[in-house]
Scaffold this active site. Sequence first.
Site, PDB file in Angstrom:
ATOM      1  N   SER A 253       0.842  -1.197   0.000  1.00  0.00           N
ATOM      2  CA  SER A 253       0.000   0.000   0.000  1.00  0.00           C
ATOM      3  C   SER A 253       0.879   1.250   0.000  1.00  0.00           C
ATOM      4  O   SER A 253       2.108   1.167   0.085  1.00  0.00           O
ATOM      5  CB  SER A 253      -0.913  -0.002   1.224  1.00  0.00           C
ATOM      6  N   LYS A 254       0.211   2.390  -0.073  1.00  0.00           N
ATOM      7  CA  LYS A 254       0.893   3.679  -0.163  1.00  0.00           C
ATOM      8  C   LYS A 254       2.017   3.853   0.866  1.00  0.00           C
ATOM      9  O   LYS A 254       3.044   4.433   0.582  1.00  0.00           O
ATOM     10  CB  LYS A 254      -0.134   4.808   0.054  1.00  0.00           C
ATOM     11  N   ARG A 255       1.786   3.334   2.083  1.00  0.00           N
ATOM     12  CA  ARG A 255       2.799   3.578   3.114  1.00  0.00           C
ATOM     13  C   ARG A 255       4.124   2.857   2.822  1.00  0.00           C
ATOM     14  O   ARG A 255       5.123   3.123   3.459  1.00  0.00           O
ATOM     15  CB  ARG A 255       2.256   3.232   4.509  1.00  0.00           C
TER      16      ARG A 255
END
Length: 309
Positions: A253-255
Amino acid sequence: MKHIRVRFAPSPTGNLHIGGARTAFFNWLYARQKGGSFVLRIDDTDLERSTSESLENILSSLRWLGLDWDEGPQAGGEFGPYCQSQRLDIYRHQAERLLREKKAYRCFCTPEELEIRREAARKKGLPLKYDGRCRNLSPDQQQDMMKNGKPYAIRLLNDARGSITVHDVIRGDVTFGADVFDDFVLVKSNGMPTYNFACAIDDHLMRISHVIRAEEHLSNTPKQILISEALGFSIPTFAHVPMILAPDRSKLSKRHGATSVDEFREMGYLPEAIINYLALLGWSPEGTDEIMSRETLLKEFDLARVSRN
Ligand code: GLU
């Protein structure tokens, strides 16, 4: 031999994710290798979350990666339309057929009623399955409620017993107990088909021979098999490819950094590099080569050698 037809079926609810790009690439490779057709279908029945910007991004990212489709948006084709939001009549027609054949029924239970019953089941430690109470409504009762404008969903009348086995090219046979599945919803009370219902119908009508998709859909597959059986459709061959995970083994994911094809493009990566890298995530050639051209990948790729995790 049966003509190979595969599809990539993204939901246009965000930019093309690198995991989606790999699924698209494996489908494309398989089609091109077998002289088959690569279909692009847009799963846009979630009207609130689907956007035209996301669709544009998906199309342009696929093009940038060189993954051309034979049928789909802009390309056309004889099994269209290829956007599910334009196929609602088709799903309605199939749902009505199941109602007539008594393989499905109208359910007038409200979300609030369902939640109360689920909560009660939760407290007793029972499975959270629909109890089938609308199965036995008489035609008169149904007519009355429909006349009064009471919204209803359409559920599969699911009498499956024993087990359901998914024959998967990558995973082998995966068996699910039939008792896990209840009379699940095919058409929601707003008239929209559920993902499983639309997917089973389109895979059949678009003559899809092989469903190659992410592993997260493996648990949906028995439902799609039950739907296909109720509709009298044949079952495609399945291949569930492992998810691309972050180093901590959680869903990417984005993180964790860049996740969309677009971001890699902006950082200056070349499409050949992305394609080469994606090919080797979850699949390895016989030899030790790590830098491979698209032509070599086309020659060497083997769906059955994709790893299970
Ligand atoms: N729209 C679904 C997704 O994006 C498609 C899954 C499938 O290939 O059946 O995950």
